[in-house]
Scaffold this motif. Structure first.
Motif, PDB file in Angstrom:
ATOM      1  N   SER A  14       0.756  -1.145  -0.014  1.00 62.83           N
ATOM      2  CA  SER A  14       0.037  -0.159   0.090  1.00 62.83           C
ATOM      3  C   SER A  14       0.993   1.364  -0.092  1.00 62.83           C
ATOM      4  O   SER A  14       2.242   1.046   0.059  1.00 62.83           O
ATOM      5  CB  SER A  14      -0.691   0.051   1.316  1.00 62.83           C
ATOM      6  OG  SER A  14      -0.235   0.517   2.409  1.00 62.83           O
ATOM      7  N   GLU A  15       0.301   2.349  -0.070  1.00 65.97           N
ATOM      8  CA  GLU A  15       1.088   3.543  -0.035  1.00 65.97           C
ATOM      9  C   GLU A  15       1.850   3.710   1.360  1.00 65.97           C
ATOM     10  O   GLU A  15       2.831   4.553   1.677  1.00 65.97           O
ATOM     11  CB  GLU A  15       0.039   4.676  -0.150  1.00 65.97           C
ATOM     12  CG  GLU A  15      -0.579   4.849  -1.400  1.00 65.97           C
ATOM     13  CD  GLU A  15      -1.426   6.030  -1.484  1.00 65.97           C
ATOM     14  OE1 GLU A  15      -1.352   6.898  -2.466  1.00 65.97           O
ATOM     15  OE2 GLU A  15      -2.199   6.290  -0.675  1.00 65.97           O
ATOM     16  N   LEU A  16       1.515   3.044   2.553  1.00 65.73           N
ATOM     17  CA  LEU A  16       2.156   3.363   3.592  1.00 65.73           C
ATOM     18  C   LEU A  16       2.480   1.902   4.183  1.00 65.73           C
ATOM     19  O   LEU A  16       2.395   2.015   5.550  1.00 65.73           O
ATOM     20  CB  LEU A  16       1.257   4.241   4.754  1.00 65.73           C
ATOM     21  CG  LEU A  16       0.722   5.538   4.119  1.00 65.73           C
ATOM     22  CD1 LEU A  16      -0.419   6.150   5.312  1.00 65.73           C
ATOM     23  CD2 LEU A  16       2.079   6.492   4.077  1.00 65.73           C
ATOM     24  N   LEU A  17       2.605   0.999   3.471  1.00 58.22           N
ATOM     25  CA  LEU A  17       2.863  -0.243   4.037  1.00 58.22           C
ATOM     26  C   LEU A  17       3.651  -1.185   2.960  1.00 58.22           C
ATOM     27  O   LEU A  17       3.542  -1.233   1.905  1.00 58.22           O
ATOM     28  CB  LEU A  17       1.695  -1.156   4.082  1.00 58.22           C
ATOM     29  CG  LEU A  17       1.934  -2.417   4.925  1.00 58.22           C
ATOM     30  CD1 LEU A  17       2.161  -1.981   6.397  1.00 58.22           C
ATOM     31  CD2 LEU A  17       0.583  -3.381   4.907  1.00 58.22           C
ATOM     32  N   SER A  18       5.064  -1.606   3.478  1.00 56.80           N
ATOM     33  CA  SER A  18       5.945  -2.010   2.866  1.00 56.80           C
ATOM     34  C   SER A  18       6.548  -3.259   3.700  1.00 56.80           C
ATOM     35  O   SER A  18       6.453  -3.316   4.644  1.00 56.80           O
ATOM     36  CB  SER A  18       7.134  -1.097   2.335  1.00 56.80           C
ATOM     37  OG  SER A  18       6.656   0.154   1.566  1.00 56.80           O
ATOM     38  N   VAL A  19       7.318  -4.152   2.853  1.00 56.59           N
ATOM     39  CA  VAL A  19       8.127  -5.337   3.336  1.00 56.59           C
ATOM     40  C   VAL A  19       9.461  -5.264   2.754  1.00 56.59           C
ATOM     41  O   VAL A  19       9.879  -5.248   1.714  1.00 56.59           O
ATOM     42  CB  VAL A  19       7.270  -6.753   2.794  1.00 56.59           C
ATOM     43  CG1 VAL A  19       7.777  -7.969   3.563  1.00 56.59           C
ATOM     44  CG2 VAL A  19       5.739  -6.513   3.278  1.00 56.59           C
ATOM     45  N   VAL A  20      10.380  -5.845   3.708  1.00 54.94           N
ATOM     46  CA  VAL A  20      11.526  -5.709   3.817  1.00 54.94           C
ATOM     47  C   VAL A  20      12.207  -7.111   4.058  1.00 54.94           C
ATOM     48  O   VAL A  20      11.757  -7.746   5.007  1.00 54.94           O
ATOM     49  CB  VAL A  20      12.379  -4.480   4.479  1.00 54.94           C
ATOM     50  CG1 VAL A  20      13.989  -4.685   4.516  1.00 54.94           C
ATOM     51  CG2 VAL A  20      11.980  -3.261   4.257  1.00 54.94           C
ATOM     52  N   ALA A  21      12.926  -7.700   3.235  1.00 51.53           N
ATOM     53  CA  ALA A  21      13.530  -8.864   3.495  1.00 51.53           C
ATOM     54  C   ALA A  21      15.307  -8.849   3.507  1.00 51.53           C
ATOM     55  O   ALA A  21      15.940  -8.067   2.748  1.00 51.53           O
ATOM     56  CB  ALA A  21      13.130  -9.868   2.272  1.00 51.53           C
ATOM     57  N   GLY A  22      15.880  -9.828   4.181  1.00 47.21           N
ATOM     58  CA  GLY A  22      17.409  -9.921   4.113  1.00 47.21           C
ATOM     59  C   GLY A  22      17.708 -10.841   5.299  1.00 47.21           C
ATOM     60  O   GLY A  22      16.659 -11.434   5.965  1.00 47.21           O
ATOM     61  N   PRO A  23      18.886 -10.830   5.477  1.00 45.58           N
ATOM     62  CA  PRO A  23      19.490 -11.455   6.875  1.00 45.58           C
ATOM     63  C   PRO A  23      18.729 -10.866   7.977  1.00 45.58           C
ATOM     64  O   PRO A  23      18.786  -9.761   8.065  1.00 45.58           O
ATOM     65  CB  PRO A  23      20.867 -11.226   6.669  1.00 45.58           C
ATOM     66  CG  PRO A  23      21.112 -10.758   5.384  1.00 45.58           C
ATOM     67  CD  PRO A  23      20.105  -9.892   4.807  1.00 45.58           C
ATOM     68  N   VAL A  24      18.758 -12.054   8.997  1.00 45.00           N
ATOM     69  CA  VAL A  24      18.278 -11.455  10.253  1.00 45.00           C
ATOM     70  C   VAL A  24      18.809 -10.427  10.910  1.00 45.00           C
ATOM     71  O   VAL A  24      18.199  -9.513  11.396  1.00 45.00           O
ATOM     72  CB  VAL A  24      17.684 -12.807  11.042  1.00 45.00           C
ATOM     73  CG1 VAL A  24      17.458 -12.390  12.476  1.00 45.00           C
ATOM     74  CG2 VAL A  24      16.886 -13.609  10.356  1.00 45.00           C
TER      75      VAL A  24
END
Length: 355
Positions: free
Chosen positions: A184-194
């Motif tokens: 959404s405009e104000l919701l993102s998801v980030v991924a990577g090493p813990v």
């Protein structure tokens, strides 16, 4: 159930992994022959790939189908602890979710509810591609199973939901982190090493930004999946890919997929490790004249995002519909799916002796 023709353009929304649970669709499996036969076929094709019958995980002893119980039987849950952990493993969860969503789509189509377009989130794009004719069903099942195996060979990682738009998030990412999804405009998801996610989480919390750690051991849609993507592209060389017969939206571009993209193994490699452009895709969906969103799977994540999207016409129209309830309402799937079909213009005809 017989469904009359509907003048509006129904768009099937296929969620990814996350809202699945043991027992989802159990009532449909018990009462609807189209759903049951499709699940049975998928289980038979998947068994040589997985080394087990997926139905033993999907519908273990104690999985409810009667309305009102809401959850799995506690005693059965304790006895089947191994099965409950297993359902969250990528190699099981992804083929399982594909199976239920595809079977539900076939049930809806058999009732006359046919999609004018489709949108799948992450794994859900494979369901859309299969229904569209890019993959045959058996090929799609084998591909989803082998793709999940590839994912499990990748180094462990994690994902973090961030209450910020993509530009603000991107400005805070280092080389170890990827923007995995824009929902959404104000919701993102980030991924990577813990460890990198933990550093970002600490920084964002100190700045007053809300975050939520995802319950996953993999960094989906990140640079960490790129090696799996390369191997997936090679694997796809053994499969026949066709041009889509039903339009569906691309996770990679956020707009309608082209025939060239759909038939390109490199596209499906990118789909594994690039950002899911969900927000853009929903915007494209709402540009369809008379679009009606129908979430075909467990829960209401995609439907909620569709309902809140700024491109949705004002006044709560067109509507957004759900099908299989979330885990908290397990056992209500038959009533919920039939009610949605009725709302979409169905003429309900329950034959004598059917639940």
């Amino acid at each position: 159930m017989n469904v009359s023709s509907h003048p509006e353009q129904v768009v099937f929304l296929f969620p990814g992994v996350g809202d699945h649970y043991a027992g989802m669709g159990k009532g449909l499996y018990d009462t609807e022959p189209v759903f049951r036969s499709t699940v049975d076929h998928c289980a038979a094709v998947l068994e040589p790939e997985l080394g087990q019958d997926i139905r033993t995980v999907l519908y273990p002893a104690g999985a409810v189908s009667a309305p009102g119980k809401g959850k799995l039987d506690l005693a059965a849950l304790m006895r089947g602890a191994r099965g409950q952990a297993e359902i969250d493993r990528t190699r099981i969860a992804q083929p399982l979710v594909f199976t239920v969503e595809y079977a539900l789509a076939q049930l809806l189509i058999s009732w006359g509810i046919t999609p004018s377009g489709m949108l799948g989130y992450s794994l859900g794009e494979y369901v859309a591609a299969c229904l569209s004719g890019v993959f045959s069903l058996d090929d799609a099942l084998r591909l989803v199973a082998r793709r999940a195996e590839l994912i499990e060979t990748m180094p462990p990682g994690g994902m973090l939901v961030v209450m910020l738009g993509p530009d603000e998030v991107a400005a805070r990412l280092d080389d170890e982190l990827s923007l995995a999804a824009v929902t959404s405009e104000l919701l993102s998801v980030v991924a990577g090493p813990v460890p990198a996610l933990e550093r970002l989480e600490t920084t964002l919390t100190a700045a007053g930004v809300g975050t939520l750690r995802s319950n996953t051991r993999q960094a989906f849609h990140s640079w960490m999946m790129a090696p799996a993507g390369d191997r997936l592209a090679t694997l796809l060389g053994d499969f026949e890919l066709g041009a889509p017969r039903i339009p569906f939206l691309s996770n990679v571009t956020g707009t309608w997929i082209t025939p060239e993209q759909a038939r390109d193994p490199r596209y499906w490699a990118r789909q594994l490790h690039q950002t899911v452009r969900c927000h853009d895709s929903l915007g494209e969906m709402w540009r369809l004249p008379g679009a009606v969103a129908l979430e075909v799977g467990a829960g209401s994540m995609l439907g909620s995002l569709a309902a809140q999207h700024p491109a949705r016409p004002a006044g709560g129209r067109p509507p957004v519909h759900a099908t299989i309830p979330g885990a908290g309402r397990a056992g209500e799937d038959v009533a919920a799916v039939r009610a949605t079909a009725e709302t979409l213009g169905a003429a309900l005809a329950v034959h004598s002796g059917r639940a």
